[in-house]
Every structure is written in C-alpha cells, then in structure tokens.
Design a protein around this motif. Structure first.
Motif, short mmCIF file in Angstrom:
data_model
loop_
_atom_site.label_atom_id
_atom_site.label_comp_id
_atom_site.label_asym_id
_atom_site.label_seq_id
_atom_site.Cartn_x
_atom_site.Cartn_y
_atom_site.Cartn_z
N VAL A 143 -8.46 11.63 -8.63
CA VAL A 143 -7.79 10.53 -8.07
C VAL A 143 -7.76 9.51 -8.89
CG1 VAL A 143 -7.62 9.39 -5.70
CG2 VAL A 143 -7.94 11.78 -5.94
N GLY B 32 2.31 2.15 -3.34
CA GLY B 32 1.37 2.34 -4.20
C GLY B 32 0.63 3.90 -3.77
N ILE B 33 0.72 4.33 -2.63
CA ILE B 33 0.41 5.59 -2.21
C ILE B 33 1.36 6.77 -2.66
CG2 ILE B 33 0.01 7.41 -0.59
CD1 ILE B 33 -1.19 5.22 1.21
N LEU C 37 3.22 6.20 -5.49
CA LEU C 37 2.99 6.21 -6.86
C LEU C 37 1.67 7.20 -7.36
CD1 LEU C 37 3.52 5.11 -9.56
CD2 LEU C 37 2.03 3.18 -9.18
N ALA C 38 0.69 7.03 -6.47
CA ALA C 38 -0.42 7.70 -6.77
C ALA C 38 -0.03 9.26 -6.36
CB ALA C 38 -1.46 7.32 -5.75
N PHE D 118 -4.05 -1.22 -11.52
CA PHE D 118 -3.38 -2.46 -10.90
C PHE D 118 -3.66 -1.94 -9.16
CE2 PHE D 118 0.41 -0.31 -11.60
CZ PHE D 118 1.24 -0.44 -10.33
N PHE D 119 -3.15 -0.60 -8.95
CA PHE D 119 -3.41 -0.39 -7.74
C PHE D 119 -5.00 -0.27 -7.16
CE2 PHE D 119 -2.78 2.67 -4.09
CZ PHE D 119 -2.09 1.86 -3.43
N ILE E 96 0.81 -1.11 -0.09
CA ILE E 96 -0.16 -0.16 -0.01
C ILE E 96 0.95 1.19 -0.06
CG2 ILE E 96 -1.75 1.29 1.14
CD1 ILE E 96 -2.95 -1.07 0.08
N SER F 7 -5.57 9.11 -11.44
CA SER F 7 -4.14 9.13 -11.17
C SER F 7 -3.67 7.84 -10.48
CB SER F 7 -3.74 10.30 -10.24
OG SER F 7 -3.98 11.52 -10.88
N LEU F 8 -4.71 7.08 -10.13
CA LEU F 8 -4.51 5.69 -9.58
C LEU F 8 -4.56 4.64 -10.87
CD1 LEU F 8 -6.78 5.28 -6.41
CD2 LEU F 8 -4.41 5.61 -6.55
N PRO F 9 -3.25 4.14 -10.79
CA PRO F 9 -2.98 2.83 -11.73
C PRO F 9 -3.93 1.88 -11.76
CG PRO F 9 -1.00 3.37 -10.75
CD PRO F 9 -2.02 4.17 -10.03
N ILE G 141 -5.69 -3.45 -6.12
CA ILE G 141 -5.09 -4.03 -4.81
C ILE G 141 -6.12 -3.54 -3.55
CG2 ILE G 141 -3.17 -3.76 -3.38
CD1 ILE G 141 -1.53 -4.26 -5.85
N LEU G 142 -6.14 -2.05 -3.77
CA LEU G 142 -7.06 -1.54 -2.79
C LEU G 142 -8.23 -2.04 -2.65
CD1 LEU G 142 -6.53 2.46 -3.31
CD2 LEU G 142 -5.41 1.07 -1.46
#
Lengths: 314, 324
Positions: B137, A288-289, A291-292, B144-145, A285, B140-142, B148-149
């Motif tokens: 948002v 990932g954060i 990256l975001a 795959f992420f 996580i 901007s979030l890929p 996962i979330l």
C-alpha cells in the motif's frame, strides 16, 4: 511446465490455447492476482464508460448548481441522496468527477506508456543491433538520465515547454506536454531491456540467416528481432503504467499537469486539498482513494506478470 | 583502486558536462533573458547595449565556457521573479531541504531495516505478512496523498502536529538555519519527514527481506547453525552483513530521489526548501532558478553515485580483484 498429454492433441482455437497456457494457470493459482485483475477491469470500465455510467455529467454546466457545493457523502449529516460521495466546491458530483478524472488519468497513462515504449524500443533495438559508437552514445544518454528521478525530468520538461509556448494558452497543450514529459522520463528502462535481449538475439541463426539473404537491417530489427524481445517489454509497460499514473497525478497535484478544466485524479486532489482544513475532507480523500486503488491493482498485476514470465522463479 | 576511482571520476565529470550543456541551453535559449530583465519601455538600443555588455552576442562556445566558469563559482545569474541572485536564494533554502531529507532518510533506515530483518527471518508469521501488505500500500500511495492523509489525521482531526512551515528555526553559523533545536521545529519536521521517508522505508524493508531470505538459504549459514552458534550471532554477524551490499547501493541511490521527491513533500507542507522554490520557478518559467536547480541536483546525484561506487569497493572484496 507444459502438460505433455495436451501437447500432441489436435490444434485448438486461440481461446482454448490461452486457457491451457502456463500463464493462465499461474494466474488462477494466485487469488490476489485474480482479485486485482477483476478490480482493474472494473476501474477501467467505469473510467472509459464514464459518460454512460456516471450518475451526473460534471462538465455539463446546465445541471450543476453552486447551491449544491460541498455537500457531504450520503452517510453524513446534511447530505443529499443525489450525491453518493458528496460534491466538490463547484457543486459537481464527486463520484462522477472521479470516474471522469480516472478516465483522463488512464488516457494520459496509456498514451505516455506507449510513447515511452516506442522511444525506448527504437533506441534499444538500434543500440543493440548496431553496437559500437551508436550503442555507446545511446546508452550513455540513458545512464545520465537514469541518475535523475523521472518526476524531476518531467517537471523540467514541463517548465521548459511552458517557456517555449509562453504566449499560447497552456491548457491546450497541457495534455501533450504531459505525455512528452512522461515519455521522455520513462523510455530508459525499455531501451536497456530491449538492448540486452537484442544483443542476445542478433547472434542467433535466424537473424544471421536473414542477414545472409540480404534483408535490410531495419526489416530484420522490426520483423525478426522485435517479436522476440517483446516479453519483458510487456512487464515493464504494466509496471510503468502504474508509475506513469502516479507521476501524472503528482504533476497535476503540483499544478503543472492537467488543468482544472480537464481534471485528472491528481487535479481533483489538488482542488480538494484547499478544503481539507475547513472539514470538507471528502473532496480530496475520495479521489485519492480512487487513485490508490487504481495504482495498487495495476501494481499487483505487474508484479504477478513479472514473476510469471520470469523463468528463474518457476 | 586509484585507477577505478579515476575512471569513475572521469565518467562523473562527463555527466556533469552534459548536464551543464543542457542547463546552459535552457538558460540561454528558452525565452529571451533580456526581455525578462528590462522594463517594457526600454529602447531597442539600450537592449542591444545590455545584450553586448552581458556577452550574449559572443560565440556560443565562449558563452558556454563563461556559464561553466560562473557556475563553478556559484554564480547562476539573477532570478526573473525575485530579481535576486539565484545563489543567495538557494543558500537560504538549502538547510531546510537537507534537514528534511536527512530526517526522512533516518526515519526510513531505523524503521525499514528492523522490519525487513524481522520479515526475512520470520517469513510465515502474521506480522511479516502484515508488513508486506502495508508496504505494498505504501508503494502504491503517491507521496502527496500520504502527506494529505497525515495532515488530515494529525493536523486537522487530532490537531497534534502543525501542517505547514518549519516552526521556529535557530541560526547556526553565518547562513545555516536549523529546526532541530526548537520544540516547534522538531514537531513541524515529523509529518513531512514521515511523508517523504515512507516510500524509501517500504523499499528498504522489502529489499532487506528479500536479501535475508536469500542469504539464510546459503551453505555458510547452514554451516554456522550446524556449528551450534546462537541464532542472534548467525543472523546479525553472518547473515545481515551480506545483505548490506545491495542495501547500500539502493539506499545510496535513493538519497537522490529523496531530494527529488522533497519537491512534492515541500509543496504539500509548504516547507520553505529548494524544492518548493524550484516548483514555483517551474510554474513561473523562472529559467535561471530551474537551470541552477538542475545543476545542483545533478551534482548531488553524481556525487552520491560516485561515493556509493567507492563504498562498494570497500564493502565487497570481490570487486577489488579482477575488475576489468
């Protein structure tokens, strides 16, 4: 709109001119953009200065211990104050891993954006200036490619490259293959934009004058036309940087990008994904954060730049 | 109309031919097909005999023609990894990918369109601003992420929904399998469909909002209001209709990227579709599967583009007259 009173004062230094420009004013007017710029700068700094600012060196085998593996972040039970965001499965400090990973993500992002821009600008200049059959061929190739999403093209190129370099160690080439794959997936947008502006510029007097006095076409394209078509290229490059970082991390996540020995943010998330089910959520996580955050801020800057440079919206 | 359609069809065929040439080049020249098919103990003579029998010594144009002939009949050769015909492997996995893509597209439309209309009509409201921030948002979030979330939230923490696979599937007809008919199939579909549709949803929302803002300012809407028509009628009969042209183009083209991004979503959720198989092929340099996937997706994209172009023609009357 330029301020009339300043336009006829004495010439100023470069910095003063930047501060006085329309662009800078519109920058200050948008609070979101200022925040995004500060955040982006901060993220770039910690990424590029990772060896100096990171609390640990995740590549230094002497300092990492498997006994520290999967330590949770400091605010949870069983945490270790040495590791702010916890550790991964190898006992590496996650925060340092993120700094180093972001560095690799950004290097791949910048290199691929530059490579894509060089290919695209060249193709666009040649197509726009030459016209005729050359133009038709280049633009048809662009059209065909545009029907495919970039990630598919990058995956295909990666697969083909792995087939060609089959015998050689893939890890050595992963970085270069990735950049070629990303550059070949993103060049089209530059080419189309540059071609459009080149076609406008080439009929203007300064180009015709240059042609009349016998300057070779290559020099006209590079020295005369290119500087006048660079504005939109900058916007595309900013937005594409975010896109390239996302695509790179997706490829790395899928296991065809950066190898675990040189992890980018995507690789870190892929590693962490295996531990999600056993409750060690932080390993996936937090990268990932990061990256975001990186992508979001670069995107915000790109959006602002696009609107600020677009005369239609002024 | 017919001239327009033929011209588009011709362009589509040229694109397919170029892609076929690429797929053929990959198929024929990346790695040696013979080495992949025989064991290490096969003698050089036997290899040559096999080469001759497969026609790999024929002139390249002849081989290319044969490649196209085979591809038209869905013969894409034999997978290096599975030693099975590629077409059979794909046939088994196409339903999974198409059902996932369809579900996520429907999700993107039924969530994205109302949000876009609302944000376009109530520009200054807090909810619209919230929608916009969320969509930023989301962009901007890929993919795959996001997956996962969602897995972390709904599968690991709350344990409401499964995190991998298709659940129970039902055989429909001779080769189609569907997860739409069982409870576990539908449950397994939710997370992957939302993951895959998220980006499209934000895109559709932002697009409709922008179009709505533009249309609302036009004279004919002001006039409709002046005539005293109720808001509902103005918004949905007059305004929405005119936002539809760009929306159809973009969403149509997005269908293609849904199928492309399905590769990522299928990997995150271990969804047994074409994308997962393609990814495994990329990792294992299984060239026949890669070139078949290239051809299939290219065909899908070209077909979608063609249909969108034709639809355009019906929706926008301006295109029917005076198009060069």
């Amino acid at each position: 709109m330029a301020d009339v009173s300043t336009s006829n004062s004495e010439p100023k230094g470069r910095l003063a001119r930047i501060i006085d420009s329309d662009l800078f004013h519109s920058f200050l007017r948008s609070k979101v953009t200022v925040v995004a710029a500060v955040m982006t700068l901060l993220l770039f700094l910690v990424a590029f200065l990772a060896p100096w600012v990171a609390p640990h060196n995740p590549f230094d085998l002497a300092t990492i211990s498997i006994l520290d593996a999967r330590v949770p972040p400091v605010w949870m039970e069983f945490a270790d104050p040495r590791f702010l965001l916890g550790t991964d499965d190898q006992g590496r400090d996650l925060l340092s891993g993120i700094f180093y990973g972001m560095r690799i993500s950004l290097i791949v992002g910048f290199c691929s954006v530059i490579a894509a821009a060089i290919i695209g600008i060249t193709a666009g200049l040649v197509a726009g200036y030459m016209g005729g059959r050359v133009d038709a061929i280049i633009m048809r190739i662009a059209d065909v490619q545009l029907t495919f999403p970039a990630i598919l093209i990058a995956l295909l190129i990666d697969g083909v490259a792995a087939g060609i370099f089959g015998g050689i160690d893939r890890e050595v080439f992963a970085f270069y293959i990735l950049i070629v794959a990303l550059a070949l997936s993103f060049w089209v947008q530059y080419a189309r934009t540059v071609r459009g502006s080149t076609m406008v510029e080439k009929n203007k007097e300064y180009v015709q004058a240059a042609r009349v006095i016998g300057i070779p076409s290559v020099i006209i394209m590079v020295r005369h036309i290119l500087p006048n078509v660079m504005g939109p290229v900058l916007v595309i490059a900013t937005i594409n940087l975010a896109l390239a970082i996302v695509t790179e991390s997706s490829l790395s996540f899928l296991g065809v990008g950066m190898p675990p020995t040189q992890p980018s943010l995507g690789t870190l998330i892929a590693i962490g994904n295996d531990f999600l089910y056993s409750g060690e959520w932080w390993i996936a996580i937090f990268p990932g954060i990061a990256l975001a955050l990186l992508v979001l801020n670069v995107n915000l800057l790109g959006d602002w730049l696009r609107d600020a440079l677009n005369p239609k919206l002024r | 109309m017919i001239g327009f359609a033929t011209r588009r069809l011709l362009q589509a065929m040229i694109v397919m031919l170029v892609v076929a040439l690429l797929a053929f080049t990959m198929f024929r020249f990346v790695g040696d097909p013979i080495n992949q098919m025989v064991g290490i103990e096969t003698s050089i003579e036997e290899r040559e005999a096999l080469r001759e029998r497969l026609g790999l010594n024929d002139p390249i144009p002849v081989q290319f023609a044969r490649f196209i002939g085979n591809a038209v009949q869905f013969d894409f050769g034999t997978s290096y990894q599975f030693k099975q015909p590629v077409s059979e492997l794909f046939a088994k996995r196409i339903p999974a990918t198409l059902e996932l893509s369809f579900a996520s597209f429907v999700f993107a439309l039924i969530v994205g369109i109302p949000m876009g209309i609302y944000a376009g009509l109530n520009r200054e409201s807090a909810i619209s601003k919230l929608f916009l921030s969320v969509s930023l948002v989301g962009i901007s979030l890929p993919t795959f992420f996001i997956g996962i979330l969602l897995i972390f939230l709904f599968s690991v923490t709350l344990q409401w929904l499964p995190s991998f696979g298709r659940g129970d599937v039902v055989q429909v007809g001779s080769w189609w399998t569907t997860g739409f008919l069982t409870a576990s199939g539908l449950k397994a579909l939710i997370l992957p469909a939302v993951t895959l549709g998220m980006y499209q949803m934000t895109l559709i929302m932002r697009l409709i909002r922008a179009e709505m803002l533009e249309v609302i300012r036009t004279d004919y809407i002001k006039f409709a209001r002046a005539r005293g028509l109720p808001d509902r009628l103005v918004h949905f009969r007059h305004a929405l209709k005119n936002t539809m042209v760009p929306v159809i183009t973009i969403t149509g083209l997005q269908l293609g990227s849904i199928i492309a991004f399905a590769t990522i979503t299928e990997t995150v959720f271990q969804w047994p579709g074409m994308g997962l198989m393609f990814l495994q092929a990329v990792q294992n340099v299984d060239i026949p599967i890669m070139s078949a996937y290239l051809l299939l997706t290219a065909f899908l994209f070209v077909a979608i583009n063609f249909i969108v172009d034709i639809l355009y023609f019906f929706i926008d009357p301006r295109l029917r007259v005076g198009r060069p």
